[in-house]
Design a protein around this motif. Structure first.
Motif, PDB file in Angstrom:
ATOM      1  N   ASN A   1       0.833  -1.205   0.000  1.00  0.00           N
ATOM      2  CA  ASN A   1       0.000   0.000   0.000  1.00  0.00           C
ATOM      3  C   ASN A   1       0.868   1.255   0.000  1.00  0.00           C
TER       4      ASN A   1
ATOM      5  N   TRP B   1      -6.435   4.303   7.406  1.00  0.00           N
ATOM      6  CA  TRP B   1      -7.528   4.055   6.458  1.00  0.00           C
ATOM      7  C   TRP B   1      -6.994   3.750   5.065  1.00  0.00           C
TER       8      TRP B   1
ATOM      9  N   GLU C   1      -5.832   0.209   5.196  1.00  0.00           N
ATOM     10  CA  GLU C   1      -6.980  -0.696   5.215  1.00  0.00           C
ATOM     11  C   GLU C   1      -7.778  -0.639   3.917  1.00  0.00           C
ATOM     12  N   GLU C   2      -7.313   0.172   2.953  1.00  0.00           N
ATOM     13  CA  GLU C   2      -7.934   0.324   1.643  1.00  0.00           C
ATOM     14  C   GLU C   2      -9.326   0.935   1.730  1.00  0.00           C
ATOM     15  N   LYS C   3      -9.591   1.674   2.800  1.00  0.00           N
ATOM     16  CA  LYS C   3     -10.823   2.449   2.878  1.00  0.00           C
ATOM     17  C   LYS C   3     -10.684   3.752   2.105  1.00  0.00           C
ATOM     18  N   LEU C   4      -9.448   4.197   1.928  1.00  0.00           N
ATOM     19  CA  LEU C   4      -9.118   5.365   1.114  1.00  0.00           C
ATOM     20  C   LEU C   4      -8.046   4.960   0.116  1.00  0.00           C
ATOM     21  N   THR C   5      -8.093   5.558  -1.078  1.00  0.00           N
ATOM     22  CA  THR C   5      -7.046   5.311  -2.065  1.00  0.00           C
ATOM     23  C   THR C   5      -5.930   6.339  -1.890  1.00  0.00           C
TER      24      THR C   5
ATOM     25  N   HIS D   1      -7.212   9.713  -2.966  1.00  0.00           N
ATOM     26  CA  HIS D   1      -7.946  10.405  -1.901  1.00  0.00           C
ATOM     27  C   HIS D   1      -6.973  11.068  -0.928  1.00  0.00           C
TER      28      HIS D   1
ATOM     29  N   ARG E   1     -13.381  10.888   6.875  1.00  0.00           N
ATOM     30  CA  ARG E   1     -14.587  10.175   7.347  1.00  0.00           C
ATOM     31  C   ARG E   1     -15.749  10.400   6.381  1.00  0.00           C
TER      32      ARG E   1
ATOM     33  N   ILE F   1     -15.321   8.258   3.277  1.00  0.00           N
ATOM     34  CA  ILE F   1     -15.669   6.856   3.516  1.00  0.00           C
ATOM     35  C   ILE F   1     -17.177   6.685   3.649  1.00  0.00           C
ATOM     36  N   ASP F   2     -17.821   7.561   4.418  1.00  0.00           N
ATOM     37  CA  ASP F   2     -19.272   7.446   4.646  1.00  0.00           C
ATOM     38  C   ASP F   2     -20.072   7.635   3.366  1.00  0.00           C
TER      39      ASP F   2
ATOM     40  N   ASP G   1     -18.740   7.481   0.223  1.00  0.00           N
ATOM     41  CA  ASP G   1     -18.103   6.787  -0.897  1.00  0.00           C
ATOM     42  C   ASP G   1     -17.782   7.763  -2.030  1.00  0.00           C
TER      43      ASP G   1
END
Length: 289
Positions: free
Chosen positions: A131, A180, A183-187, A190, A205, A208-209, A211
């Motif tokens: 990552n 994040w 954890e691949e919640k954000l690229t 981003h 946040r 993520i919420d 998308d």
């Protein structure tokens, strides 16, 4: 300069990269030696701490059917001459244990402790599934611990200097935002858009919420930099100013903004996250860091 830096720089990054090249040779090629798997031990300073179990099992199945295609790079264990320490290839070693192999093909090299760590970091960077945050942290470790410049890293690793500089800027983001990304919640896209944000965690946040796409985040950031009732700026910062902001941010590990006022002077703003960062900044400015 520390002895670690002297040892590494004396060998040279290009020489270490050259010693890694045989890892692409077939396992049965000249120079590869078969050794009992129980005589091979992991690198205690391996920078990669997390190995995905599913991916290891998939590799183990491949090893069962096809064997090990690429030999491991090892050195003689500094404390026990009958053992070998892995320099590159710990993932293959772990998968081979799952596949219950008895022997491993290895290529033996002579590396000091410092060179072994350096090569392990380089191999970590070259992994396709790494990552952006861990890749950036690896670059920073090579620069701070071994004294390499962005230019030298770019040349040796086949990366552009801008790629390395852009990733290093991600390390100025709050730890939560970095997590994040891991954890691949954000690229990485981003994250890059958040580097100059006043409140990156709050915006992250929201990303993520809701998308949000990278383009939506970039548009959101432009809106936030435009004051109510005022027209948008006529021109963005020039490329040299943005590059300087990025280099300073990567060096200080804090967000740096530069604003030119007129033609003679301007302002430079350094944003710290906590008192520890403020103390470190004071040490840097006082020349005691």
């Amino acid at each position: 300069m520390t002895s670690t830096k002297r040892s590494s720089l004396g060998r040279g990054l290009s020489a270490l990269m050259a010693d890694l090249q045989p890892v692409d040779a077939p396992a049965g090629s000249p120079g590869a030696t078969l050794v009992p798997i129980e005589q091979v031990t992991p690198n205690p300073d391996q920078p990669r701490r997390i190995f995905d179990p599913a991916a290891l099992n998939e590799l183990a199945e491949s090893i069962r059917s096809r064997g090990i295609i690429q030999p491991l790079i090892v050195r003689r264990h500094p404390d026990d001459g009958s053992l070998y320490q892995i320099v590159a290839g710990e993932r293959r070693w772990r998968a081979s244990q799952i596949a219950q192999l008895h022997e491993l093909p290895v290529i033996i090299r002579e590396f000091s402790d410092a060179e072994m760590l350096e090569v392990a970091i380089i191999e970590n960077i070259q992994r396709a599934d790494l990552n952006s945050i861990d890749e950036a942290a690896s670059y920073r470790q090579l620069m701070t611990r071994f004294g390499h410049t962005q230019e030298k890293l770019a040349e040796a690793l086949g990366k552009s200097r801008s790629h390395i500089a852009n990733l290093l800027r991600l390390l100025t983001l709050p730890d939560q935002v970095q997590d994040w990304v891991r954890e691949e919640k954000l690229t990485a896209g981003h994250a890059r858009a958040l580097v100059t944000a006043e409140n990156p965690t709050q915006i992250a946040r929201r990303i993520i919420d809701k998308d949000l796409s990278v383009r939506e985040v970039e548009a959101l950031m432009r809106e936030k930099t435009q004051k109510p009732g005022k027209a948008a700026p006529k021109a963005e910062k020039d490329a040299d100013t943005r590059a300087l902001e990025g280099d300073l941010s990567a060096t200080l590990k804090m967000r740096v903004q530069i604003k030119h006022v007129g033609t003679e002077g301007g302002q430079m703003t350094i944003t710290y996250r906590d008192l520890d960062q403020l103390d470190r900044l004071c040490q840097i400015l006082a020349g005691t860091a």
